[in-house]
Design an enzyme around this catalytic site. Structure first.
Site, PDB file in Angstrom:
ATOM      1  N   SER A 104     -27.785 -29.809 -22.439  1.00  0.00           N
ATOM      2  CA  SER A 104     -28.961 -29.714 -23.300  1.00  0.00           C
ATOM      3  C   SER A 104     -29.908 -28.576 -22.929  1.00  0.00           C
ATOM      4  O   SER A 104     -30.809 -28.249 -23.701  1.00  0.00           O
ATOM      5  CB  SER A 104     -29.742 -31.033 -23.273  1.00  0.00           C
ATOM      6  OG  SER A 104     -29.034 -32.031 -23.969  1.00  0.00           O
ATOM      7  N   GLU A 151       0.789  -1.226   0.000  1.00  0.00           N
ATOM      8  CA  GLU A 151       0.000   0.000   0.000  1.00  0.00           C
ATOM      9  C   GLU A 151       0.829   1.287   0.000  1.00  0.00           C
ATOM     10  O   GLU A 151       0.368   2.314  -0.495  1.00  0.00           O
ATOM     11  CB  GLU A 151      -0.936   0.004   1.217  1.00  0.00           C
ATOM     12  CG  GLU A 151      -1.991  -1.089   1.197  1.00  0.00           C
ATOM     13  CD  GLU A 151      -2.985  -0.897   0.058  1.00  0.00           C
ATOM     14  OE1 GLU A 151      -3.262   0.253  -0.299  1.00  0.00           O
ATOM     15  OE2 GLU A 151      -3.467  -1.915  -0.478  1.00  0.00           O
TER      16      GLU A 151
END
Length: 829
Positions: A399, A125
């Site tokens: 399907s 950071e």
């Protein structure tokens, strides 16, 4: 006389020039004084301007410092977490509170925070944390340069101190001075606090997602670790990667993105000499597994998490702001349907039993197809422990994709109807590269009506149909339904739902919703409005006009054939409940585990709808292997549809599926009977005849298949109940069937009995064995989706040597159904 005159003139001219020069010189000489004066005046002005700027800067700096100290003094011991945001339903009844302060934060003194934890956060950071005084001017300059080069904001420059300032005063008004205020507080913090104290405050107050504040609380929540000294490197790096975007990089919500972010953190730590390459590689490879202690509390957790994600997207607010800034979020949830769904997912007997602690998972979402409102949603079993919303995760649809890629686009062409004959014959496509097969009890039935092909989920018929209309039409239709497929999906494998990346249940519920809604596609959404703590509306859903993505006739006919799927003999019969009209489709994909042969499944689906709501259900393991695959088929997903929808729809007004004006009602034309054929040596022809069919404008289509041919082809159309086939060869055998056809209604009857005639014998034909019309459907309790084998990238099922194409001519496998061992990636002809 003229010459002297000229010279004189010349002399005069020269004299004037010299004088002019002199005069010019005198002018310059006289100008030096005023110019020097102007320069002196300018310097004096610059001095005063600079002095004024310095005074302003000093005053401004002092004001900034004083303002920062004033805010800091007033708020240093306060936590701005007392304004909980709430979620309400469309009737303003409270559904959930987004933040509860108690239990979500546990303070840890600086001395109990390991050095490696500190280093990981600083490296990630703010690597110059110990060098700047709260605002990193060098970092800002570096970020600006990178932004200019990239022509966009690619790098931030907030220090840990600034992030702490923002975190401490989260509810401050968002104005153009917000960044300056954060900087002033950061400078004040650096004046009042030591670096250790600032880092301690930061690590105890930073937000880690899922309502967790502080590094110790996050360690316990995500890893079950209370002592920070017991954290492993990969866990430390995971935690250090979260604050940049807590909703994106926390390992529960997005394990893959969290792992990627962990890799970035580890690279930064390696670059700064904090770890070795060996340590980095080992930590990067670790796989996160949620722990039982990381459970969330409350009701409707999947739906609440989805609402927060949607709110972040629509407003640009951070997750932390949405949790604790006092917003009221009005949603489309139906709490009765949500409660019913959660209750059914909590029943273990709804799912197959696993051999270990890894459960069979599932997800379900219900949408109101008329406006796109999301009614209810469950992202998985024990969602409170894992928090992974599988409603938004891609899986292979099998399907269940057939209505979207095959039957819908075929009907949209205007050339196919529910009663149109399709082929169900063993054959290969794409020059023999792709050879799908059926898994039905009666494997191949020859020519059958479309409605029967989808009811029994016959694979070859679906591939044949997509091949007839062309892959481009199928892909285009799917894209209109909100499912855009890539170039790698331009192959016939998509006919059976074998996709490169799969689809999400949310995508499927939206697409099926268009069939249920007369061909209109709605925008799925969970939020109606968002108001801030002052009651001002900051966001309101503006419903876009529904898109008419298909002909209403197409939606009507697709709905008709999908209603057959849930009737007796259909693969989705277990979805049926009550007397409401129901349409839907099952989907199954084979396990496809390398080196392991099984008839088990990887994914099972049921996507269905009533005239009121549409739902999509998926079952499967998060990761399939030889110990974790489904042994049952799509009937279990269909049963979940019935269990949830039957209770959720109680009290909801019953509707009917939309029927467009002028639509031709689904009809059946009487089939042909008395079909015979005989070889005539005298005429060198095969004489075919049959009993006439009553009706206006009836003609007959004669279909023939010769020796070595894969499928029947239309031989002739005649108005007479007889036909002589002259296009024959000696010592050949031919198969025939005939259908009745009514052109004005585009009706074609079911095929007649098939006959076989051998030219050399002249014997009358008899019905060929194994071609009994219609086939035998499984009983309702056994009815299930024939599985489709899906190849996942990097995996391939064991091929059958008797059917495998020559590997030298077959393309490389891709994630597509492999009813033949090697699927094709080649574009459709």
């Amino acid at each position: 006389m003229n010459q002297p005159e000229v010279q004189g003139n010349a002399g005069m001219t020269g004299g004037r020039v010299k004088q002019a020069s002199k005069a010019k010189g005198n002018g310059n000489g006289k100008g030096k004084g005023p110019r020097k004066g102007r320069k002196k005046a300018a310097l004096i002005w610059l001095f005063f301007v600079a002095l004024f700027a310095i005074v302003c800067a000093v005053v401004g700096y002092l004001l900034v410092i004083l303002n920062g100290e004033r805010i800091l003094s007033a708020n240093i011991n306060k936590l701005n977490l007392d304004q909980a945001s709430v979620i309400v339903d469309r009737n303003d009844n409270q559904v959930a509170k987004l933040y509860v302060a108690e239990g979500n934060r546990e303070f840890v003194p600086f001395g109990e925070i390991p050095k490696l934890v500190q280093d990981a956060f600083i490296a990630t950071e703010d690597k110059r944390f110990y060098e700047h005084n709260g605002v990193d001017l060098l970092g800002i300059g570096r970020a600006l340069v990178k932004d200019v080069i990239a022509r966009s904001a690619v790098e931030g420059a907030s220090t840990i101190t600034q992030q702490l300032a923002k975190n401490l005063f989260l509810n401050a008004d968002k104005t153009v001075f917000r960044k300056g205020t954060e900087a002033s507080i950061a400078l004040a913090l650096e004046q009042k606090k030591s670096k250790q104290e600032i880092l301690e405050l930061y690590l105890n107050r930073i937000y880690f997602g899922k309502g967790q504040y502080g590094v110790k609380t996050a360690a316990k929540f995500y890893f079950g670790v209370s002592d920070l000294h017991k954290l492993e490197l990969w866990q430390i790096a995971t935690l250090a990667g979260i604050p940049k975007a807590p909703g994106v990089y926390n390992p529960i919500a997005n394990p893959e993105k969290s792992m990627e972010r962990r890799g970035v953190v580890l690279s930064l730590m390696l670059d700064q000499g904090l770890i070795t390459q060996e340590e980095k590689d080992k930590a990067a490879a670790a796989v996160y597994k949620p722990v039982a202690s990381s459970g969330q509390k409350g009701k409707y957790l999947t739906y609440v998490d989805y609402v927060v994600d949607e709110a972040k997207e629509k407003t640009g607010l951070s997750e932390e702001e949405l949790l604790s800034a006092g917003y009221t979020i009005k949603t489309t949830i139906n709490t009765k349907a949500q409660s019913v769904m959660e209750a059914e997912f909590a029943k273990d007997d709804r799912f197959e039993k696993s051999k270990d602690e890894r459960q069979v998972q599932g997800s379900m979402v219900i949408m109101d197809q008329h406006d796109g409102s999301l009614i209810a949603m469950v992202g998985g079993r024990d969602y409170e422990k894992q928090g992974l919303n599988r409603v938004t995760q891609q899986r292979q649809p099998g399907s269940s994709f057939k209505p979207i890629i095959d039957y819908g686009p075929a009907i949209e062409t205007g050339d196919f109807f529910p009663w149109t004959t399709v082929q169900d014959v063993k054959q290969c496509f794409d020059n023999g590269k792709y050879c799908p097969s059926n898994s039905n009890k009666n494997q191949y039935l020859g020519a059958i009506p479309m409605r029967q092909a989808i009811k029994e989920s016959r694979n070859v018929s679906a591939v044949w149909l997509l091949n007839q209309i062309g892959i481009s039409k199928g892909l285009s239709f799917a894209e209109k339904l909100g499912i855009k497929l890539g170039k790698d999906d331009r192959n016939l494998s998509v006919a059976l739902g074998g996709l490169t990346n799969g689809v999400t249940p949310l995508q499927m519920v939206r697409a099926y919703g268009a069939f249920a809604n007369g061909g209109k596609l709605e925008d799925p959404h969970s939020i109606l409005s968002i108001k801030n703590s002052n009651g001002d509306t900051v966001y309101e859903y503006d419903s876009p006009k529904a898109k008419q993505v298909m002909n209403p006739f197409t939606a009507y006919y697709v709905t008709d054939i999908l209603q057959g799927v849930v009737q007796q003999g259909g693969t989705g019969v277990r979805a049926k409940f009550g007397s409401r009209p129901i349409a839907g489709k099952t989907g199954t994909t084979q396990a496809g585990i390398p080196g392991f042969k099984t008839s088990g499944n990887r994914d099972v689906w049921f996507v269905g709808y009533t005239p009121e709501w549409t739902a999509a259900i998926w079952f499967g393991y998060d990761k399939t292997d030889r110990d974790h695959y489904l042994k049952k088929s799509s009937g279990q997903a269909a049963a979940m549809f019935s269990a949830v929808m039957s209770k959720a729809l109680e009290g909801v007004d019953r509707k009917n599926f939309p029927k467009p004006e002028g639509v031709q009602d689904v009809q059946k034309l009487k089939g042909v009977s008395g079909f015979t054929g005989v070889y005539s040596p005298e005429l060198v022809s095969i004489e075919l005849s049959w009993a006439p069919v009553e009706g206006e404008g009836i003609t007959y289509k004669v279909y023939r298949k010769g020796e070595g041919e894969a499928e029947f082809k239309l031989l002739a159309e005649t108005a007479d109940p007889a036909y002589d086939d002259l296009a024959i060869l000696p010592d050949q055998t031919f198969s025939y069937y005939v259908t009745a056809f009514q052109a004005k209604n585009k009706l074609e009857s079911e095929p007649s009995e098939q006959i076989v005639v051998t030219v050399s014998t002249g014997l009358e034909a008899t019905p060929s064995p194994g071609t009994e019309e219609g086939g035998e459907s499984p009983p309702p309790e056994q009815s299930s989706e024939p599985p489709i084998d899906i190849i996942i990238p990097g995996e391939s099922p064991s091929p059958d040597p008797s059917t495998s194409p020559d590997p030298s001519t077959s393309p490389s496998p891709s994630p597509s159904p492999t009813d033949s061992p090697t699927p094709s990636n080649s574009p459709s002809p």
